[in-house]
Design an enzyme around this catalytic site. Structure first.
Site, PDB file in Angstrom:
ATOM      1  N   HIS A 222      57.151   4.039  90.110  1.00 12.62           N
ATOM      2  CA  HIS A 222      57.556   3.027  89.135  1.00 12.62           C
ATOM      3  C   HIS A 222      58.575   3.543  88.139  1.00 12.62           C
ATOM      4  CE1 HIS A 222      53.419   0.929  89.909  1.00 12.62           C
ATOM      5  NE2 HIS A 222      54.279   0.727  90.884  1.00 12.62           N
TER       6      HIS A 222
ATOM      7  N   VAL B  37      54.759   6.544  84.376  1.00 12.95           N
ATOM      8  CA  VAL B  37      56.168   6.724  83.991  1.00 12.95           C
ATOM      9  C   VAL B  37      56.294   7.762  82.869  1.00 12.95           C
ATOM     10  CG1 VAL B  37      56.800   4.385  84.693  1.00 12.95           C
ATOM     11  CG2 VAL B  37      55.972   4.752  82.358  1.00 12.95           C
ATOM     12  N   ASP B  38      55.191   8.539  82.649  1.00 12.51           N
ATOM     13  CA  ASP B  38      55.112   9.395  81.457  1.00 12.51           C
ATOM     14  C   ASP B  38      55.580  10.831  81.677  1.00 12.51           C
ATOM     15  OD1 ASP B  38      51.471   9.397  81.844  1.00 12.51           O
ATOM     16  OD2 ASP B  38      52.961  10.672  82.816  1.00 12.51           O
TER      17      ASP B  38
ATOM     18  N   GLY C 287      42.376   7.400  88.866  1.00 15.50           N
ATOM     19  CA  GLY C 287      42.755   6.796  87.585  1.00 15.50           C
ATOM     20  C   GLY C 287      43.628   5.573  87.707  1.00 15.50           C
TER      21      GLY C 287
ATOM     22  N   ASN D 278      37.444   7.607  89.434  1.00 19.55           N
ATOM     23  CA  ASN D 278      37.703   6.586  88.422  1.00 19.55           C
ATOM     24  C   ASN D 278      36.401   6.303  87.674  1.00 19.55           C
ATOM     25  OD1 ASN D 278      40.155   4.897  87.722  1.00 19.55           O
ATOM     26  ND2 ASN D 278      38.553   3.323  87.738  1.00 19.55           N
TER      27      ASN D 278
ATOM     28  N   TYR E 164      59.133   0.261  74.681  1.00 17.55           N
ATOM     29  CA  TYR E 164      59.332   1.463  75.502  1.00 17.55           C
ATOM     30  C   TYR E 164      59.660   2.679  74.648  1.00 17.55           C
ATOM     31  CZ  TYR E 164      58.650  -0.995  79.815  1.00 17.55           C
ATOM     32  OH  TYR E 164      58.059  -1.692  80.830  1.00 17.55           O
TER      33      TYR E 164
ATOM     34  N   CYS F  42      75.567  -0.414  77.053  1.00 15.77           N
ATOM     35  CA  CYS F  42      76.151   0.462  78.075  1.00 15.77           C
ATOM     36  C   CYS F  42      77.559   0.881  77.627  1.00 15.77           C
ATOM     37  CB  CYS F  42      76.240  -0.293  79.401  1.00 15.77           C
ATOM     38  SG  CYS F  42      77.146   0.607  80.676  1.00 15.77           S
TER      39      CYS F  42
ATOM     40  N   CYS G 104      80.118  -0.842  80.313  1.00 17.64           N
ATOM     41  CA  CYS G 104      80.415  -2.291  80.434  1.00 17.64           C
ATOM     42  C   CYS G 104      79.952  -3.086  79.223  1.00 17.64           C
ATOM     43  CB  CYS G 104      79.751  -2.846  81.707  1.00 17.64           C
ATOM     44  SG  CYS G 104      77.958  -3.041  81.553  1.00 17.64           S
TER      45      CYS G 104
HETATM   46  C1  BV8 Z   1      57.177  -5.871  93.850  1.00 16.33           C
HETATM   47  C2  BV8 Z   1      56.208   0.394  85.211  1.00 16.33           C
HETATM   48  C3  BV8 Z   1      58.544  -6.826  95.502  1.00 16.33           C
HETATM   49  C4  BV8 Z   1      56.555  -0.321  83.960  1.00 16.33           C
HETATM   50  C5  BV8 Z   1      54.588  -0.963  86.445  1.00 16.33           C
HETATM   51  C6  BV8 Z   1      54.805 -12.383  91.240  1.00 16.33           C
HETATM   52  C7  BV8 Z   1      56.155 -12.080  91.203  1.00 16.33           C
HETATM   53  C8  BV8 Z   1      56.622 -10.860  91.614  1.00 16.33           C
HETATM   54  C9  BV8 Z   1      55.742  -9.909  92.059  1.00 16.33           C
HETATM   55  C10 BV8 Z   1      54.405 -10.219  92.073  1.00 16.33           C
HETATM   56  C11 BV8 Z   1      53.922 -11.439  91.695  1.00 16.33           C
HETATM   57  N1  BV8 Z   1      52.566 -11.423  91.838  1.00 16.33           N
HETATM   58  C12 BV8 Z   1      52.179 -10.218  92.290  1.00 16.33           C
HETATM   59  C13 BV8 Z   1      53.275  -9.486  92.442  1.00 16.33           C
HETATM   60  C14 BV8 Z   1      53.339  -8.161  92.870  1.00 16.33           C
HETATM   61  C15 BV8 Z   1      53.291  -7.323  91.598  1.00 16.33           C
HETATM   62  C16 BV8 Z   1      51.831  -7.029  91.330  1.00 16.33           C
HETATM   63  O1  BV8 Z   1      51.261  -6.213  92.023  1.00 16.33           O
HETATM   64  N2  BV8 Z   1      51.233  -7.712  90.342  1.00 16.33           N
HETATM   65  C17 BV8 Z   1      49.814  -7.482  90.082  1.00 16.33           C
HETATM   66  C18 BV8 Z   1      49.555  -7.547  88.576  1.00 16.33           C
HETATM   67  C19 BV8 Z   1      49.023  -8.523  90.855  1.00 16.33           C
HETATM   68  N3  BV8 Z   1      54.016  -6.114  91.893  1.00 16.33           N
HETATM   69  C20 BV8 Z   1      55.317  -6.034  91.583  1.00 16.33           C
HETATM   70  O2  BV8 Z   1      55.926  -6.873  90.974  1.00 16.33           O
HETATM   71  C21 BV8 Z   1      55.987  -4.775  92.085  1.00 16.33           C
HETATM   72  N4  BV8 Z   1      57.188  -5.105  92.764  1.00 16.33           N
HETATM   73  O3  BV8 Z   1      56.199  -6.437  94.276  1.00 16.33           O
HETATM   74  O4  BV8 Z   1      58.422  -5.962  94.413  1.00 16.33           O
HETATM   75  C22 BV8 Z   1      59.057  -8.108  94.913  1.00 16.33           C
HETATM   76  C23 BV8 Z   1      60.346  -8.110  94.440  1.00 16.33           C
HETATM   77  C24 BV8 Z   1      60.841  -9.312  93.930  1.00 16.33           C
HETATM   78  C25 BV8 Z   1      60.038 -10.464  93.885  1.00 16.33           C
HETATM   79  C26 BV8 Z   1      58.739 -10.423  94.363  1.00 16.33           C
HETATM   80  C27 BV8 Z   1      58.235  -9.234  94.873  1.00 16.33           C
HETATM   81  C28 BV8 Z   1      56.337  -3.868  90.924  1.00 16.33           C
HETATM   82  C29 BV8 Z   1      55.068  -3.296  90.352  1.00 16.33           C
HETATM   83  C30 BV8 Z   1      55.433  -2.216  89.321  1.00 16.33           C
HETATM   84  C31 BV8 Z   1      55.296  -2.764  87.932  1.00 16.33           C
HETATM   85  N5  BV8 Z   1      55.521  -1.692  86.965  1.00 16.33           N
HETATM   86  N6  BV8 Z   1      54.852   0.046  85.611  1.00 16.33           N
HETATM   87  C32 BV8 Z   1      55.776   0.180  82.788  1.00 16.33           C
HETATM   88  O5  BV8 Z   1      55.006   1.147  82.923  1.00 16.33           O
HETATM   89  O6  BV8 Z   1      55.949  -0.409  81.715  1.00 16.33           O
HETATM   90  S1  BV8 Z   1      53.002  -1.240  86.915  1.00 16.33           S
HETATM   91  C33 BV8 Z   1      51.890  -0.612  85.842  1.00 16.33           C
HETATM   92  O7  BV8 Z   1      50.628  -0.838  86.455  1.00 16.33           O
HETATM   93  C34 BV8 Z   1      51.937   0.881  85.603  1.00 16.33           C
HETATM   94  O8  BV8 Z   1      52.857   1.582  86.412  1.00 16.33           O
HETATM   95  C35 BV8 Z   1      50.547   1.309  85.990  1.00 16.33           C
HETATM   96  O9  BV8 Z   1      50.484   2.599  86.430  1.00 16.33           O
HETATM   97  C36 BV8 Z   1      50.327   0.359  87.104  1.00 16.33           C
HETATM   98  C37 BV8 Z   1      48.989   0.255  87.675  1.00 16.33           C
HETATM   99  O10 BV8 Z   1      48.093   0.234  86.622  1.00 16.33           O
HETATM  100  P1  BV8 Z   1      47.101   1.500  86.537  1.00 16.33           P
HETATM  101  O11 BV8 Z   1      47.898   2.731  86.592  1.00 16.33           O
HETATM  102  O12 BV8 Z   1      46.061   1.325  87.551  1.00 16.33           O
HETATM  103  O13 BV8 Z   1      46.588   1.371  85.072  1.00 16.33           O
HETATM  104  P2  BV8 Z   1      45.411   0.432  84.574  1.00 16.33           P
HETATM  105  O14 BV8 Z   1      45.463   0.458  83.087  1.00 16.33           O
HETATM  106  O15 BV8 Z   1      45.446  -0.878  85.298  1.00 16.33           O
HETATM  107  O16 BV8 Z   1      44.092   1.166  85.084  1.00 16.33           O
HETATM  108  C38 BV8 Z   1      43.781   2.434  84.572  1.00 16.33           C
HETATM  109  C39 BV8 Z   1      42.536   2.895  85.314  1.00 16.33           C
HETATM  110  O17 BV8 Z   1      42.214   4.202  84.817  1.00 16.33           O
HETATM  111  C40 BV8 Z   1      41.330   2.018  85.072  1.00 16.33           C
HETATM  112  O18 BV8 Z   1      40.694   1.746  86.319  1.00 16.33           O
HETATM  113  C41 BV8 Z   1      40.409   2.880  84.194  1.00 16.33           C
HETATM  114  O19 BV8 Z   1      39.051   2.698  84.501  1.00 16.33           O
HETATM  115  C42 BV8 Z   1      40.833   4.267  84.614  1.00 16.33           C
HETATM  116  N7  BV8 Z   1      40.602   5.317  83.613  1.00 16.33           N
HETATM  117  C43 BV8 Z   1      40.467   5.200  82.268  1.00 16.33           C
HETATM  118  N8  BV8 Z   1      40.257   6.426  81.726  1.00 16.33           N
HETATM  119  C44 BV8 Z   1      40.266   7.319  82.754  1.00 16.33           C
HETATM  120  C45 BV8 Z   1      40.490   6.620  83.951  1.00 16.33           C
HETATM  121  N9  BV8 Z   1      40.548   7.225  85.156  1.00 16.33           N
HETATM  122  C46 BV8 Z   1      40.375   8.560  85.184  1.00 16.33           C
HETATM  123  N10 BV8 Z   1      40.164   9.304  84.079  1.00 16.33           N
HETATM  124  C47 BV8 Z   1      40.099   8.722  82.858  1.00 16.33           C
HETATM  125  N11 BV8 Z   1      39.869   9.479  81.755  1.00 16.33           N
END
Ligand code: BV8
Length: 251
Positions: free
Chosen positions: A123, A107-108, A191, A217, A71, A151, A154
């Site tokens: 997020h 988160v940027d 995006g 996208n 991070y 911290c 604590c």
């Molecule tokens: C939740 C912050 C309830 C951190 C992120 C098992 C256990 C627990 C949960 C789950 C599970 N299975 C599934 C889940 C749900 C899970 C989930 O959705 N998993 C997915 C992988 C299936 N979700 C969660 O866990 C969420 N919480 O469900 O809570 C809960 C509570 C307890 C127990 C159970 C459930 C929390 C989700 C948040 C995670 N944190 N980020 C960090 O940044 O380090 S998510 C992370 O993915 C980022 O925030 C990011 O933004 C987000 C989504 O990704 P994208 O933004 O879409 O980025 P990506 O790279 O994938 O795609 C980029 C796109 O841009 C591409 O399509 C590309 O083509 C395009 N692109 C490229 N260049 C360009 C462009 N577009 C335009 N212009 C360009 N030039």
């Protein structure tokens, strides 16, 4: 360069009278600022890890230094980055509609730096730090060289104030996002790979109550078949052209 982008007449007609517009952005909107997207191959020290495997509480507790340093690295990347034409176009778009909501999974902090009036961070963000045990935000972190720092209250581990997989999104932000999606007349998904829930479900909430769904996208996503209009290209090139045409009849 993306080919010239034209607003289809059916979309122009809706945008001429619409008041309630929602935009959801993902990592792709920051790609042209030089910030790697979330699922781009990890580089350097983290090249052996998938982002999804590092962005979890379990990973942090197992390898606190590795996750904390990831991070710190990502924050250093975003601090050096600048908002791109896509961020700037969205800040302008917000001025053209009475009820405009900008939701981001990023988160940027680049939307804020582009002058976006209001940003709902689903997020969290890289610029705040929280105590892992107490949950509260800790400011003025003493950089005592330990990684992660402790911290001051604590002695627990400090962590980035982002939402990890398996963690709930900020309740107020999610409620506001769902309310806005349900009330929207036009919903832009920009995006994002539309894979991460519950953020990826917001477009369905909008479409389910009659909003026009637009995706910007360069690649197809699970949302693409459900979109009313798809602009396949980089946001930094597509958005300025679209916003310029919208300004002509709403500016
Ligand atoms: C939740 C912050 C309830 C951190 C992120 C098992 C256990 C627990 C949960 C789950 C599970 N299975 C599934 C889940 C749900 C899970 C989930 O959705 N998993 C997915 C992988 C299936 N979700 C969660 O866990 C969420 N919480 O469900 O809570 C809960 C509570 C307890 C127990 C159970 C459930 C929390 C989700 C948040 C995670 N944190 N980020 C960090 O940044 O380090 S998510 C992370 O993915 C980022 O925030 C990011 O933004 C987000 C989504 O990704 P994208 O933004 O879409 O980025 P990506 O790279 O994938 O795609 C980029 C796109 O841009 C591409 O399509 C590309 O083509 C395009 N692109 C490229 N260049 C360009 C462009 N577009 C335009 N212009 C360009 N030039």
């Amino acid at each position: 360069m993306a080919s010239a982008v034209e607003l289809p007449p059916s979309l122009r007609r809706v945008l001429q009278s619409a008041e309630r517009v929602v935009v959801l952005t993902g990592a792709g909107i920051s790609a042209e600022s030089g910030v790697p997207t979330f699922r781009d191959a990890q580089t350097g020290l983290w090249s052996n890890y998938r982002a999804e495997d590092l962005a979890t509480p379990a990973a942090f507790l197992a390898r606190p230094r590795l996750v904390w340093d990831w991070y710190v690295f990502r924050r250093s990347l975003t601090e050096r980055a600048s908002p791109n034409q896509g961020h700037l176009a969205l800040a302008r778009l917000a001025e053209l509609f009475a009820d405009f909501t900008l939701l981001t999974q990023n988160v940027d902090g680049l939307h804020q730096r582009a002058g976006q009036p209001e940003v709902i961070e689903l997020h969290g963000n890289l610029y705040e730090t929280r105590c892992f045990d107490e949950g509260r935000v800790v400011t003025g972190v003493l950089d005592d060289g330990s990684s992660p720092p402790r911290c001051p209250d604590c002695g627990g581990l400090l962590r980035p104030a982002v939402v990890w997989f398996g963690e709930s999104l900020p309740a107020a932000a999610l409620a506001k996002a769902e309310r806005a999606a349900r009330a929207s007349q036009v919903f832009f998904s920009i995006g994002t790979s539309s894979l991460v829930q519950p953020a990826a479900g917001l477009a369905g909430l909008a479409k389910g109550q009659g909003a026009l769904l637009i995706e910007i996208n360069p690649t197809a996503t699970p949302l693409t078949p459900h979109a009313d209009h798809v602009f396949s290209g980089p946001a930094g090139q597509v958005l300025p052209q679209l916003v310029q045409q919208i300004e002509a009849f709403r500016g």
